[in-house]
Design an enzyme around this catalytic site. Structure first.
Site, PDB file in Angstrom:
ATOM      1  N   ASP A  35      33.869  41.432  40.540  1.00 27.15           N
ATOM      2  CA  ASP A  35      33.888  42.900  40.569  1.00 27.15           C
ATOM      3  C   ASP A  35      33.929  43.460  39.141  1.00 27.15           C
ATOM      4  O   ASP A  35      34.335  42.769  38.193  1.00 27.15           O
ATOM      5  CB  ASP A  35      35.114  43.404  41.334  1.00 27.15           C
ATOM      6  CG  ASP A  35      35.070  43.005  42.805  1.00 27.15           C
ATOM      7  OD1 ASP A  35      33.968  42.714  43.309  1.00 27.15           O
ATOM      8  OD2 ASP A  35      36.146  42.981  43.428  1.00 27.15           O
TER       9      ASP A  35
HETATM   10  N1  URA Z   1      37.587  38.644  45.067  1.00 25.97           N
HETATM   11  C1  URA Z   1      37.652  39.951  44.781  1.00 25.97           C
HETATM   12  O1  URA Z   1      38.242  40.744  45.499  1.00 25.97           O
HETATM   13  N2  URA Z   1      37.029  40.375  43.649  1.00 25.97           N
HETATM   14  C2  URA Z   1      36.392  39.552  42.796  1.00 25.97           C
HETATM   15  O2  URA Z   1      35.872  39.992  41.781  1.00 25.97           O
HETATM   16  C3  URA Z   1      36.336  38.193  43.122  1.00 25.97           C
HETATM   17  C4  URA Z   1      36.941  37.754  44.267  1.00 25.97           C
END
Ligand code: URA
Length: 233
Positions: free
Chosen positions: A106
């Protein structure tokens, strides 16, 4: 995105002036080398990364590239984005425009991002059946307790996908910090798993994917990985 395999005769006819039917003669005349060895059959399987040499000329110039990056906050795990900088902006490599991302993070998640032009490798490591552990360090807004460990091990039902998450292993490091090991990568998986306890993730950092770990790589920096590293030797 894929590293397709094809027969040597088809590969030669697509990448040289010779036709499919010429290849048998080229082979008999010992004019073809595959990865440094004399070709032994027109049915040999080759990929885009196999080094095929005909009459001393290499027919393909695509080299397999494996890279890791320590992603900072505020970068999109995509190759282009209209608004924000992307992880590709952090990379300098002559083949960077061939690369794709293996397992996105993310926007505000930090840590290990893998990039490659080898689709067979990225597919393999993304499959839950391969059971490669992805390790995350998580900072939470509410205190943790041992109930999380059991719930994560049993799996959490995600109604959107209609699946139960694969067993995940949680190590509580302190009241608000934990290390989580997952073998899959559903959309926002870590945040949704802690969401089961209404516990907001304040910071998320991936430190390893299978045998590949950040190992002191500075934030914002990338480095090439060797075949040995990606194969865990
Ligand atoms: N899980 C999440 O919620 N975000 C990420 O970036 C990776 C795994």
């Amino acid at each position: 995105m894929t590293s397709k395999t094809s027969r040597l005769d088809r590969f030669i006819s697509q990448n040289s002036v010779y036709s499919l039917s010429d290849t048998r003669r080229l082979l008999a005349q010992q004019r073809i080398f595959v990865d440094g060895h004399l070709a032994y059959s027109i049915q040999q399987q080759v990929t885009q990364f196999t080094h095929v040499v005909l009459d001393g000329n290499c027919l393909n110039d695509s080299t397999a590239v494996y890279m890791m990056l320590n992603k900072p906050k505020g970068f999109v795990s995509a190759t282009t984005d209209p608004k924000h900088p992307t992880v590709l902006d952090l990379i300098q490599h002559p083949q960077k425009n061939e690369l794709h991302i293996v397992g996105r993070l993310d926007f505000n998640t930090t840590g290990l991002v893998l990039l490659t032009n080898d689709g067979a490798w990225s597919r393999k490591i993304s499959l839950p059946e391969t059971k490669l552990a992805k390790i995350y360090e998580v900072t939470l807004s509410k205190p943790l307790n041992d109930e999380y460990i059991e719930v994560f091990r049993k799996g959490i039902y995600f109604s959107y996908e209609n699946i139960t998450t694969q067993p995940a292993y949680l190590e509580i490091l302190s009241e608000y910090q934990a290390r989580l090991s997952l073998i899959e990568g559903k959309y926002h998986q870590v945040k949704r798993m802690f969401g089961f306890f209404q516990n907001e993730v304040l910071a998320l950092h991936r430190t390893a994917v299978g045998p590949i770990s950040l190992d002191g790589l500075t934030v914002g920096h990338s480095k090439l990985l060797t075949k040995q590293t990606i194969e865990g030797q």
